[in-house]
Scaffold this active site. Structure first.
Site, PDB file in Angstrom:
ATOM      1  N   HIS A  26      34.253  10.729  -4.991  1.00 31.59           N
ATOM      2  CA  HIS A  26      32.811  10.558  -5.238  1.00 31.59           C
ATOM      3  C   HIS A  26      31.975  11.318  -4.218  1.00 31.59           C
ATOM      4  O   HIS A  26      32.456  11.722  -3.149  1.00 31.59           O
ATOM      5  CB  HIS A  26      32.443   9.070  -5.190  1.00 31.59           C
ATOM      6  CG  HIS A  26      32.713   8.437  -3.855  1.00 31.59           C
ATOM      7  ND1 HIS A  26      31.880   8.599  -2.774  1.00 31.59           N
ATOM      8  CD2 HIS A  26      33.734   7.648  -3.433  1.00 31.59           C
ATOM      9  CE1 HIS A  26      32.362   7.938  -1.736  1.00 31.59           C
ATOM     10  NE2 HIS A  26      33.495   7.359  -2.104  1.00 31.59           N
ATOM     11  N   GLU A  55      38.584   1.714  -4.837  1.00 28.73           N
ATOM     12  CA  GLU A  55      38.916   1.967  -3.434  1.00 28.73           C
ATOM     13  C   GLU A  55      39.690   0.791  -2.851  1.00 28.73           C
ATOM     14  O   GLU A  55      39.580  -0.343  -3.339  1.00 28.73           O
ATOM     15  CB  GLU A  55      37.632   2.215  -2.623  1.00 28.73           C
ATOM     16  CG  GLU A  55      37.852   2.532  -1.142  1.00 28.73           C
ATOM     17  CD  GLU A  55      38.692   3.796  -0.896  1.00 28.73           C
ATOM     18  OE1 GLU A  55      39.869   3.805  -1.306  1.00 28.73           O
ATOM     19  OE2 GLU A  55      38.160   4.734  -0.268  1.00 28.73           O
TER      20      GLU A  55
END
Length: 207
Positions: free
Chosen positions: A8, A81
């Site tokens: 990201h 994550e």
């Protein structure tokens, strides 16, 4: 099959050196520009499927990469994550001050990393779930397919641990891919090969 892995864009918490984990913070203006530039780089790539972690920062990055193209995003929980439990939303200095050994292990010694005191997720747990995510992808696609996965830094370390079949000791030496970096992997007959790792050429000229 070709798999494009993307981290990201830069987030607010990235700039403040705050642990995000499975919590979230929005992209900065720089992060948005990074994602737009990657979208421009990939504008002519025809993706069979577009996958993303279900967290806000990866969704926002995915949408900016897609731009005005008519592409649907499928969210894969296994590519979230790594969770750092009670240390999410905590500055690095505070984490390091309270748990200096585990702070060091998080970055350099994943085999000895033990997040139990603050209810986090171990690297073994991370690797087990990214293996499930990778299996989900390769089982549903054909050899001529091209897919993209937008995910996270430590998750990418776990993914490449699986892809390169390295040990946990070796994993500690693998760099965290940079924001909006592009890594390209080929998969054929049960074998992975890395074509590109953490390429950020699309960010040239950015401050």
């Amino acid at each position: 099959m070709k798999i494009y892995f993307v981290r990201h864009g830069e987030t607010v918490w990235n700039t403040l050196r705050i642990f995000q984990g499975s919590s979230n913070s929005p992209l900065t203006e720089t992060g948005r520009e990074q994602a737009k530039r990657l979208g421009e780089k990939l504008k002519d790539t025809k993706f069979t499927k577009f996958y993303s972690s279900p967290l806000g920062r990866t969704i926002e990055t995915s949408e900016l990469i897609i731009g005005d193209r008519d592409i649907n995003i499928e969210y894969i929980e296994e590519f979230k994550e790594i969770s750092v439990g009670d240390m999410e939303g905590v500055p690095r200095e505070k984490f390091e001050g309270e748990y200096p050994k585990q702070f060091y292990n998080f970055f350099h010694n994943p085999k000895e990393y033990d997040p139990t005191p603050y209810n986090g997720e171990s690297f073994i747990q991370l690797i087990e779930r990214v293996e499930r995510g990778l299996k989900k992808i390769v089982d549903r696609h054909h050899k001529d397919d091209t897919v993209i996965v937008v995910t996270h830094g430590m998750t990418l370390k776990g993914i490449f641990k699986v892809i390169k079949n390295i040990s946990l000791e070796e994993l500690g030496k693998v760099e965290v891919p940079k924001n909006t970096s592009l890594s390209i992997v080929n998969y054929e007959d049960g074998n992975y090969s890395v074509e590109v790792f953490s390429d950020i050429s699309h960010l040239e000229g950015m401050n």
